[in-house]
Design a protein around this motif. Structure first.
Motif, PDB file in Angstrom:
ATOM      1  N   ILE A 209     -20.082  44.132  39.661  1.00  0.00           N
ATOM      2  CA  ILE A 209     -20.705  45.578  39.705  1.00  0.00           C
ATOM      3  C   ILE A 209     -22.341  45.377  39.234  1.00  0.00           C
ATOM      4  O   ILE A 209     -23.099  46.117  39.728  1.00  0.00           O
ATOM      5  N   ASN A 210     -22.514  44.361  38.558  1.00  0.00           N
ATOM      6  CA  ASN A 210     -23.864  44.136  37.927  1.00  0.00           C
ATOM      7  C   ASN A 210     -24.803  43.439  38.942  1.00  0.00           C
ATOM      8  O   ASN A 210     -25.981  43.430  38.768  1.00  0.00           O
ATOM      9  N   GLU A 211     -24.317  43.130  40.126  1.00  0.00           N
ATOM     10  CA  GLU A 211     -24.979  42.568  40.944  1.00  0.00           C
ATOM     11  C   GLU A 211     -25.971  43.661  41.585  1.00  0.00           C
ATOM     12  O   GLU A 211     -26.819  43.463  42.030  1.00  0.00           O
ATOM     13  N   GLY A 212     -25.443  44.758  41.555  1.00  0.00           N
ATOM     14  CA  GLY A 212     -26.059  45.920  42.246  1.00  0.00           C
ATOM     15  C   GLY A 212     -26.625  47.014  41.169  1.00  0.00           C
ATOM     16  O   GLY A 212     -27.042  48.244  41.345  1.00  0.00           O
ATOM     17  N   ARG A 213     -26.800  46.403  39.853  1.00  0.00           N
ATOM     18  CA  ARG A 213     -27.276  47.144  38.791  1.00  0.00           C
ATOM     19  C   ARG A 213     -28.690  46.280  38.186  1.00  0.00           C
ATOM     20  O   ARG A 213     -28.503  46.239  36.601  1.00  0.00           O
ATOM     21  N   ALA A 214     -29.416  45.694  38.738  1.00  0.00           N
ATOM     22  CA  ALA A 214     -30.458  44.972  38.320  1.00  0.00           C
ATOM     23  C   ALA A 214     -31.260  45.908  37.224  1.00  0.00           C
ATOM     24  O   ALA A 214     -31.687  47.210  37.652  1.00  0.00           O
ATOM     25  N   GLY A 215     -31.477  45.376  36.005  1.00  0.00           N
ATOM     26  CA  GLY A 215     -32.296  46.121  35.118  1.00  0.00           C
ATOM     27  C   GLY A 215     -31.482  47.265  34.046  1.00  0.00           C
ATOM     28  O   GLY A 215     -31.784  47.898  33.130  1.00  0.00           O
ATOM     29  N   ASN A 216     -29.991  47.435  34.538  1.00  0.00           N
ATOM     30  CA  ASN A 216     -29.082  48.510  33.855  1.00  0.00           C
ATOM     31  C   ASN A 216     -27.929  47.773  34.028  1.00  0.00           C
ATOM     32  O   ASN A 216     -26.982  48.520  34.587  1.00  0.00           O
ATOM     33  N   PRO A 217     -27.333  46.727  33.725  1.00  0.00           N
ATOM     34  CA  PRO A 217     -26.022  46.201  33.726  1.00  0.00           C
ATOM     35  C   PRO A 217     -25.174  46.706  32.889  1.00  0.00           C
ATOM     36  O   PRO A 217     -25.370  47.443  31.807  1.00  0.00           O
ATOM     37  N   LEU A 218     -23.793  46.728  33.295  1.00  0.00           N
ATOM     38  CA  LEU A 218     -23.001  47.158  32.482  1.00  0.00           C
ATOM     39  C   LEU A 218     -22.591  46.326  31.634  1.00  0.00           C
ATOM     40  O   LEU A 218     -22.519  44.968  31.633  1.00  0.00           O
ATOM     41  N   GLN A 219     -22.785  46.734  30.287  1.00  0.00           N
ATOM     42  CA  GLN A 219     -22.703  45.670  29.011  1.00  0.00           C
ATOM     43  C   GLN A 219     -21.507  45.494  28.368  1.00  0.00           C
ATOM     44  O   GLN A 219     -20.675  46.521  28.153  1.00  0.00           O
ATOM     45  N   VAL A 220     -20.791  44.289  28.171  1.00  0.00           N
ATOM     46  CA  VAL A 220     -19.745  43.794  27.426  1.00  0.00           C
ATOM     47  C   VAL A 220     -19.772  44.161  26.055  1.00  0.00           C
ATOM     48  O   VAL A 220     -20.367  43.160  25.385  1.00  0.00           O
ATOM     49  N   ILE A 221     -19.489  45.034  25.392  1.00  0.00           N
ATOM     50  CA  ILE A 221     -19.344  45.052  23.841  1.00  0.00           C
ATOM     51  C   ILE A 221     -18.479  43.914  23.397  1.00  0.00           C
ATOM     52  O   ILE A 221     -18.877  43.244  22.336  1.00  0.00           O
ATOM     53  N   GLY A 222     -17.344  43.662  23.950  1.00  0.00           N
ATOM     54  CA  GLY A 222     -16.670  42.414  23.565  1.00  0.00           C
ATOM     55  C   GLY A 222     -15.041  42.673  23.846  1.00  0.00           C
ATOM     56  O   GLY A 222     -14.751  43.414  24.433  1.00  0.00           O
ATOM     57  N   VAL A 223     -14.568  41.542  23.775  1.00  0.00           N
ATOM     58  CA  VAL A 223     -12.933  41.412  24.156  1.00  0.00           C
ATOM     59  C   VAL A 223     -12.362  41.334  22.524  1.00  0.00           C
ATOM     60  O   VAL A 223     -12.505  40.452  21.647  1.00  0.00           O
ATOM     61  N   ILE A 224     -11.560  42.236  22.573  1.00  0.00           N
ATOM     62  CA  ILE A 224     -10.801  42.485  21.223  1.00  0.00           C
ATOM     63  C   ILE A 224      -9.148  41.934  21.387  1.00  0.00           C
ATOM     64  O   ILE A 224      -8.644  42.604  21.754  1.00  0.00           O
ATOM     65  N   PRO A 225      -9.059  40.787  20.406  1.00  0.00           N
ATOM     66  CA  PRO A 225      -7.441  40.486  20.478  1.00  0.00           C
ATOM     67  C   PRO A 225      -6.823  41.447  19.611  1.00  0.00           C
ATOM     68  O   PRO A 225      -7.203  42.007  18.449  1.00  0.00           O
TER      69      PRO A 225
END
Length: 308
Positions: A209-225
């Motif tokens: 997804i982020n390959e087409g979103r330069a400057g505005n990437p989808l940000q991962v807040i975290g992986v939560i167990p």
């Protein structure tokens, strides 16, 4: 465009995992409550939250709204909007679901028992989405485009600080399309094989997804167990699964949260729908409150930084 320009500063947080039952809806509804009320102690900034439910199980919808049972069906219909008599719109049926956004239909969010939380409920059966385009390979991009346009409406940012999307599980066009329009994603996982195996796959999808979103990437807040047994009940299998997730040389290590959700039974919604704010109050368990404070701080710092 810069981060602050995206959607007029509105945040769009997607709660997602390809496997069902790992805590996706739990995170979506609980984060909505925490942000709207200022955290476990109520001392934080109270955010204006809109929950968009796209999960066919409709659990986020049922957490906040009294959905209408459909005789002979296992789905629920959106209730008649409480403000239907005040809204003068001849093109509106008096009911709304989140899917209506994709068809440019009139959309009026539902108020809830919580002053700062509104909801657009799930339609249940999301097959109507297939009518968006006859070209199946374009369905994901069509959904992403529709949602980006809706999130960009100035009135949405004026009314809300954040939209929380409860995505459907599985690799569906709806989940992929919603991810493409989100600004942030949070990923719950259980410490068992099928759950942890899906996390690297989801992170790979985010990279695409982020390959087409330069400057505005989808940000991962975290992986939560999530649903992690207490220390005394941790099995060797659980420990191996957690070690794999937290391996600093593995694909998930840098995204892992510094806390686990173990005491979720202490802050489960007491009644559905939650027609009173006390239904989200926690049992006086300091472990549960501590976990929720850590979740609240992770989300607010990731989304708003020092502003939070």
């Amino acid at each position: 465009m810069g981060e602050l320009e995206v959607y007029n500063g509105l945040k769009v947080l997607s709660s997602y995992h390809r496997k069902g039952g790992v805590g996706k809806t739990f995170l979506a509804s609980t984060i909505a409550y925490l942000l709207a009320t200022g955290g476990p102690d109520g001392k934080g900034k109270k955010r204006r939250v809109l929950v968009l439910d796209y999960d066919s199980q409709q659990d986020s919808s049922k957490a906040f709204l009294k959905m209408d049972a459909i005789p002979g069906d296992d789905e629920y219909a959106a209730p008649l909007h409480p403000d239907v008599e005040e809204i003068n719109d001849p093109d509106w049926s008096g009911r709304n679901t989140s899917t209506d956004i994709l068809f440019d239909s009139p959309v009026y969010e539902y108020p809830t028992a919580f002053e700062n939380i509104s909801v657009l409920p799930s339609e249940g059966n999301v097959d109507r989405v297939l009518a968006l385009t006859s070209e199946s390979d374009r369905l994901v991009s069509t959904i992403t485009t529709h949602m980006r346009e809706w999130f960009s409406i100035e009135d949405i940012a004026n009314d809300y600080d954040i939209v929380i999307v409860d995505n459907p599980p599985s690799k569906s066009p709806v989940s992929a399309g919603m991810l493409g329009a989100a600004t942030h994603v949070i990923i719950p996982t259980e410490p068992e094989y099928d759950s942890i195996d899906g996390v690297p796959m989801l992170l790979n999808r985010i990279d695409r997804i982020n390959e087409g979103r330069a400057g505005n990437p989808l940000q991962v807040i975290g992986v939560i167990p999530n649903k992690v047994p207490s220390k005394s009940r941790l099995t060797q299998k659980d420990e191996v699964a957690l070690a794999k997730l937290y391996d600093k040389d593995g694909p998930t290590g840098i995204y892992m949260s510094r806390f686990w959700l173990q005491q979720r039974n202490c802050y489960r919604v007491m009644e559905r729908p939650s027609v009173d704010e006390s239904h989200f109050n926690y049992v006086h368990n300091h472990h549960a409150i501590d976990e929720m404070q850590k979740l609240y701080e992770l989300v607010t710092t990731s989304l708003w930084g020092s502003e939070s």
